[in-house]
Design an enzyme around this catalytic site. Structure first.
Site, PDB file in Angstrom:
ATOM      1  N   LEU A 131      80.419  34.116 -12.014  1.00 56.48           N
ATOM      2  CA  LEU A 131      79.132  33.966 -12.368  1.00 56.48           C
ATOM      3  C   LEU A 131      78.827  34.767 -13.467  1.00 56.48           C
ATOM      4  O   LEU A 131      78.104  34.166 -14.565  1.00 56.48           O
ATOM      5  CB  LEU A 131      78.271  34.287 -11.089  1.00 56.48           C
ATOM      6  CG  LEU A 131      78.585  34.128  -9.705  1.00 56.48           C
ATOM      7  CD1 LEU A 131      77.476  34.568  -8.705  1.00 56.48           C
ATOM      8  CD2 LEU A 131      78.702  32.538  -9.481  1.00 56.48           C
ATOM      9  N   ILE A 346      77.860  69.552   0.186  1.00 59.99           N
ATOM     10  CA  ILE A 346      78.473  70.362   1.296  1.00 59.99           C
ATOM     11  C   ILE A 346      79.688  70.761   0.885  1.00 59.99           C
ATOM     12  O   ILE A 346      80.330  71.809   1.322  1.00 59.99           O
ATOM     13  CB  ILE A 346      78.489  69.361   2.478  1.00 59.99           C
ATOM     14  CG1 ILE A 346      77.009  69.122   2.953  1.00 59.99           C
ATOM     15  CG2 ILE A 346      79.358  70.097   3.717  1.00 59.99           C
ATOM     16  CD1 ILE A 346      76.984  68.224   4.151  1.00 59.99           C
ATOM     17  N   GLU A 372      76.241  41.946  -5.957  1.00 59.07           N
ATOM     18  CA  GLU A 372      75.624  40.913  -5.000  1.00 59.07           C
ATOM     19  C   GLU A 372      73.986  41.049  -5.065  1.00 59.07           C
ATOM     20  O   GLU A 372      73.159  40.870  -3.804  1.00 59.07           O
ATOM     21  CB  GLU A 372      76.011  40.928  -3.363  1.00 59.07           C
ATOM     22  CG  GLU A 372      77.379  41.130  -3.122  1.00 59.07           C
ATOM     23  CD  GLU A 372      78.010  39.748  -3.203  1.00 59.07           C
ATOM     24  OE1 GLU A 372      79.334  39.442  -3.456  1.00 59.07           O
ATOM     25  OE2 GLU A 372      77.372  38.500  -2.942  1.00 59.07           O
ATOM     26  N   GLY A 373      73.613  41.029  -6.235  1.00 55.13           N
ATOM     27  CA  GLY A 373      72.104  41.354  -6.416  1.00 55.13           C
ATOM     28  C   GLY A 373      71.669  42.825  -6.318  1.00 55.13           C
ATOM     29  O   GLY A 373      71.919  43.428  -5.253  1.00 55.13           O
TER      30      GLY A 373
END
Ligand SMILES: Cc1cc2nc3c(=O)[nH]c(=O)nc-3n(C[C@H](O)[C@H](O)[C@H](O)COP(=O)(O)OP(=O)(O)OC[C@H]3O[C@@H](n4cnc5c(N)ncnc54)[C@H](O)[C@@H]3O)c2cc1C
Length: 392
Positions: A131, A346, A372-373
């Site tokens: 995309l 830690i 994913e956004g």
């Protein structure tokens, strides 16, 4: 489990327990010994991928009628969290593949499903979701890649970037514009199956990254690439935006599950270390400052797991879950970052050493807030849906 859609699936609890047990054994015997070398060297994990094919993970959510396992989102999320609690990157290899498969299974023509899904379920071809472009990430409707109809083909031009499995994968769900003049812009978008054998489809550079190593993120370049018209998903132009975003709910549950794994893994490492490392005559787990951290970390990890399973269960019931998947993705990814950061503290100075694993969790966790956004977008999606469900 005969549904062509992922939703409303169920699994026999005994089968799920057996599957999760096999995954646990595989993680311990095969995956854990190879993590550090592959992550540090950014080496593609060929053997791990072959083993994940054997375990059926490349067909995990593909319907049984196509040779997949047809798992519900709940079982899938448990698998992803387990693997990610030791090494998150491999889950990206099969998840990108499965989101492409989902687009075909949900929206493809019968011929497309029959041709591509069995090969994908068997892991013979590995897929990905293409995309993003250099100038279009969140704003997908701004993408520039075009496909022009020419007889029984489309001619595709443009570049995709940041594509997971881009270098080692074989085929991609490719989002393009088939109409650049239409308003609103999403109506001009179409999703194709683009496989690497096509003339004019080249693999660009592999992107060097902060973390999420071993899995390849790459550029895909299309120069007058001719894609057969029967590889247009669903066979109709203008549906691509919905086809591409139609798998995002499951994609977000997957990223949430990766966040759960990272948050739980960082907690596990920090818990072990805190009981061994001594200062001022006692283990650091006995110091109140460290107890406060562990108390917050375990609560955060538990909350992330419960939100993720809640979203997955609602998905499996066939409900609309954009808000639930968004909340799970947002909370679990932030939990992963926060737990990794607290675990680093830690571990003290050793957290900064490549000889310890915790630094990988810190590097890998940051991606979960982007993929994913982005988490900025998630909160807006959650709020919009929340207001819609609660009209004044
Ligand atoms: C390791 C990795 C793997 C990836 N894998 C894939 C893949 O397999 N396939 C694929 O297609 N893509 C992939 N991506 C791309 C990823 O989906 C995009 O990076 C992501 O969608 C964000 O887009 P962007 O980077 O262009 O950021 P931009 O969209 O430029 O956003 C920049 C910042 O602005 C914020 N922002 C943008 N718009 C808005 C708005 N309207 N309101 C509020 N805030 C906003 C964002 O939240 C972000 O903080 C991957 C990325 C990475 C780093």
């Amino acid at each position: 489990m005969a549904s062509a859609y992922l939703q409303t699936r169920h699994v026999d609890p005994a089968f799920e327990a057996q599957l999760l047990d096999s995954i646990d054994k595989w993680i311990d015997r095969e995956m854990r010994p190879v993590v550090m070398a592959h992550d540090h060297g950014d080496i593609w994990p060929a053997q791990t991928v072959d083993q994940m094919v054997e375990l059926g993970l490349f067909g995990a959510t593909i319907g049984e009628e196509y040779g997949g396992l047809g798992l519900p989102a709940t079982t899938y999320a448990k698998i992803v969290a387990r693997i990610s609690s030791y090494w998150m990157a491999p889950t990206g290899i099969f998840n990108s593949h499965l989101i492409m498969a989902l687009a075909i299974e949900k929206f493809g023509t019968p011929a497309q499903k029959a041709k591509w899904l069995p090969m994908m379920a068997r892991g013979e071809i590995r897929g990905g979701l293409a995309l993003t472009e250099p100038d279009a990430g969140t704003d997908l409707q701004a993408l520039r890649m075009t496909a022009r109809r020419d007889g029984d083909h489309y001619v595709v031009n443009g570049t995709k970037t940041w594509i997971s499995n881009g270098i080692k994968g074989h085929a991609f769900a490719l989002l393009v514009k088939t109409d650049t003049g239409v308003d609103p812009r999403y109506k001009g978008m179409s999703l194709f199956i683009a496989d690497k054998g096509l003339p004019g489809f080249k693999t660009g550079k592999k992107i060097a990254k902060l973390g999420y190593n071993a899995i390849d993120s790459g550029e895909l370049v299309f120069e007058d690439c001719r894609i057969p018209a029967d590889q247009l998903i669903g066979g109709v132009e203008g549906q691509g935006f919905f086809h591409a975003t139609g798998g995002l709910e499951l994609g977000r549950i997957n990223v949430a599950a990766r966040g759960v794994g990272l948050a739980e893994g960082a907690l596990r490492l920090a818990t072990q270390y805190a009981q061994v490392r001594k200062t001022m005559g006692k283990t650091i787990s006995e110091h109140q400052a460290i107890q406060l951290k562990l108390g917050e970390m375990v609560t955060r990890a538990r909350a992330a797991r419960l939100l993720t399973l809640d979203a997955a269960e609602a998905y499996d019931r066939g409900e609309r879950v954009d808000m639930e998947a968004g909340m799970a993705k947002y909370f679990a990814s932030e939990a992963a970052v926060k737990n990794a950061e607290e675990a680093m503290r830690i571990f003290g100075g050793y957290s900064y050493s490549k000889e310890y694993e915790i630094e990988r969790y810190y590097r890998d966790a940051l991606l979960m807030c982007i993929g994913e956004g982005t988490n900025e977008m998630q909160r807006m999606i959650i709020a919009r849906q929340w207001v819609k469900r609660n009209p004044a």
